[in-house]
Design an enzyme around this catalytic site. Structure first.
Site, PDB file in Angstrom:
ATOM      1  N   MET A  82       0.825  -1.203   0.000  1.00 24.20           N
ATOM      2  CA  MET A  82       0.000   0.000   0.000  1.00 24.20           C
ATOM      3  C   MET A  82       0.866   1.263   0.000  1.00 24.20           C
ATOM      4  SD  MET A  82      -2.950  -1.163   2.729  1.00 24.20           S
ATOM      5  CE  MET A  82      -3.919   0.344   2.525  1.00 24.20           C
ATOM      6  N   HIS A  83       0.222   2.391  -0.269  1.00 28.73           N
ATOM      7  CA  HIS A  83       0.733   3.748  -0.016  1.00 28.73           C
ATOM      8  C   HIS A  83       1.753   4.269  -1.023  1.00 28.73           C
ATOM      9  CE1 HIS A  83      -1.298   2.960   3.696  1.00 28.73           C
ATOM     10  NE2 HIS A  83      -0.309   2.266   4.236  1.00 28.73           N
ATOM     11  N   ASP A 241      -2.565  -5.077   0.396  1.00 25.94           N
ATOM     12  CA  ASP A 241      -2.050  -6.361   0.856  1.00 25.94           C
ATOM     13  C   ASP A 241      -2.685  -6.854   2.144  1.00 25.94           C
ATOM     14  OD1 ASP A 241      -0.783  -4.389   2.358  1.00 25.94           O
ATOM     15  OD2 ASP A 241       1.246  -5.043   1.869  1.00 25.94           O
TER      16      ASP A 241
END
Length: 494
Positions: A82-83, A241
């Site tokens: 992520m991110h 995830d």
């Protein structure tokens, strides 16, 4: 011939592709790695082209295995770290390497966000305070640090969504990953115009948000020929995830008593919610879940990654089993040695990227086993600090354990003792790639709904005996109290 779906997880160290059948049994799989770039202290980046090369190789290998066994994949689900931020120009070309989830260059951008949007309002809208690792601060950093590149930027995508774009030519995202951007309104599950407007950003930079189990596009003819996958293979939006791993474990707001604890590079507590309820101080994350609900997520940035660091730096010729055996011979509290696991700063609950790790209480009588034991206890107690913040909101009474660290009964026993809650090892050990494949099953026609697939495939767990960690807890509390001004003092995230 079995009916199968594909699940792809774009991790930090590599991409994993799995092909489970309707019963969840994996019939083919492959993993490919790629490098991590650290051009400056606190920076972590990867080249999206490396992701693409590894992904196409893994997909081709899985397609070869399936063809040899007479199986045909019906859909592909996506998951990933992520991110991260993939910056694209007007032609969809990558502008620069992608800063990752654990990148810490954005302290000034975080201050800018909370100066323009009060933290309480930001949390009320997005479920989270501004966090250095999130994607939104990366966009502000680009505007300030690399204005020429920012001027060329027309789109910003999350890592797995960039892969989806490469595979299909379509740009989209879904709520579980998008809620880690820092600009998704959790009530509407769409981009928050008020937040973006306050920062001088346009929602047009971000892709359309669809459901996690929705078909976001179909495999392009060029990549059909290159990978050997079926023409027009449906590509399903998937999940971040942790959310995808939650799907694989059957974690849902309909069963809020079961959460998960992941002992991976980072340590993660995942607790499903039926309604979005944030921590008022933003000490843990509130995200959309890939099942259509919500979840609280608490993250300690160095968990199994801390053990990897210890092994690589202090005992490069020693196996993990040896280190764990040595630690098991050391009593609770490691004979007075305490470890704070802030090797990469810390997320939950301190939200302070400036924190640093330490061993304290060392004496000549201590050896490597004491260092390892204290590290295991320190990571377990860091998760317990996070769980204390989550307890008023969640109803979790049992955690399913995943990640590389979950192979250790010693570590899981310490985590159970620290949390004061049952911890079970998942016998099947499914992860984000398997969850992405489950998210693709409704589109493939293997199950009518995602909930049906999750209920049918959720794994069985084996309870791990909790270990006494009371002395380590006492030492941990004393050190935190002694370091109070550092840990809870002026933080760039305050």
């Amino acid at each position: 011939m079995a009916e199968v779906t594909l699940g792809l997880d774009l991790g930090t160290s590599g991409v994993k592709v799995v092909a489970p059948g309707r019963d969840g049994q994996t019939l083919a799989q492959d993993t490919r790695g790629y490098p991590l770039l650290t051009p400056h202290p606190g920076w972590t980046e990867q080249r999206p082209e490396d992701w693409v090369a590894a992904t196409l190789t893994a997909l081709s290998e899985v397609a070869r295995q399936l063809k040899a066994a007479g199986h045909t994949p019906l859909a592909l689900g996506l998951s990933g770290q992520m991110h991260g931020a993939v910056f694209l120009d007007a032609h969809g070309e990558v502008i620069r390497p992608a800063p990752l989830w654990n990148d810490q260059r954005t302290a000034d951008a975080v201050e800018e966000i909370e100066a323009r949007m009060p933290r309480s309002e930001l949390i009320a809208r997005t479920g989270n305070r501004a966090v250095t690792g999130f994607q939104l601060p990366k966009l502000l950093w680009l505007r300030q640090a690399e204005p020429d590149r920012f001027a060329r930027t027309r789109h910003v995508l999350l890592p797995k969504d960039y892969l989806g774009y490469v595979l299909t030519g379509q740009m989209s995202t879904e709520p579980s990953d998008a809620s880690g951007v820092g600009a998704l309104n959790l009530a509407s599950r769409n981009w928050d115009g008020e937040v973006l407007g306050a920062l001088g950003l346009s929602a047009d930079l971000f892709p359309e948000v669809t459901e996690s189990w929705a078909v976001s596009g179909r495999l392009s003819p060029e990549l059909t020929a290159r990978t050997g996958l079926p023409a027009g293979l449906p590509i399903v939006a998937g999940g971040g995830d942790n959310a995808a791993a939650g799907v694989a474990l059957g974690l849902t707001g309909a069963r809020p008593e079961v959460g998960s604890v992941s002992l991976g590079t980072s340590g993660v507590l995942f607790a499903p919610l039926s309604t979005p309820t944030s921590d008022p101080e933003g000490r843990v994350h509130l995200f959309a879940h890939a099942d259509g609900g919500y979840n609280l997520l608490g993250v300690t940035l160095a968990c199994a990654g801390a053990l990897q660091w210890l092994r690589d730096k202090l005992a490069p010729d020693t196996g993990f089993e040896t280190l764990l055996t040595e630690a098991a011979a050391v009593p609770d509290g490691a004979d007075g040695v305490t470890f704070l696991p802030f090797l990469a700063g810390e997320r939950s609950p301190w939200m302070n990227p400036a924190l640093r790790a330490s061993w304290t209480g060392l004496a000549l009588a201590h050896g490597r086993g004491h260092l390892t034991r204290a590290l295991l206890e320190g990571t377990a107690l860091a998760l317990a600090d996070t769980f204390e913040v989550m307890k008023p909101t969640v109803n979790v009474s049992s955690f399913l354990a995943t990640g590389g660290g979950a192979r250790s009964d010693l570590w899981l026993g310490l985590v159970s003792g620290a949390l004061g809650t049952e911890v079970q090892r998942s016998l099947q050990e499914p992860g984000a790639a398997e969850g992405a494949a489950v998210l693709a099953m409704p589109a493939a026609g293997l199950y009518t709904t995602l909930q049906e697939a999750m209920d049918t495939l959720r794994p069985v767990g084996r309870s791990i005996q909790a270990l006494d960690i009371s002395q380590a807890r006492k030492q941990h509390a004393e050190i935190l109290g002694r370091e109070h001004s550092l840990i809870e003092g002026k933080s760039v995230l305050q």
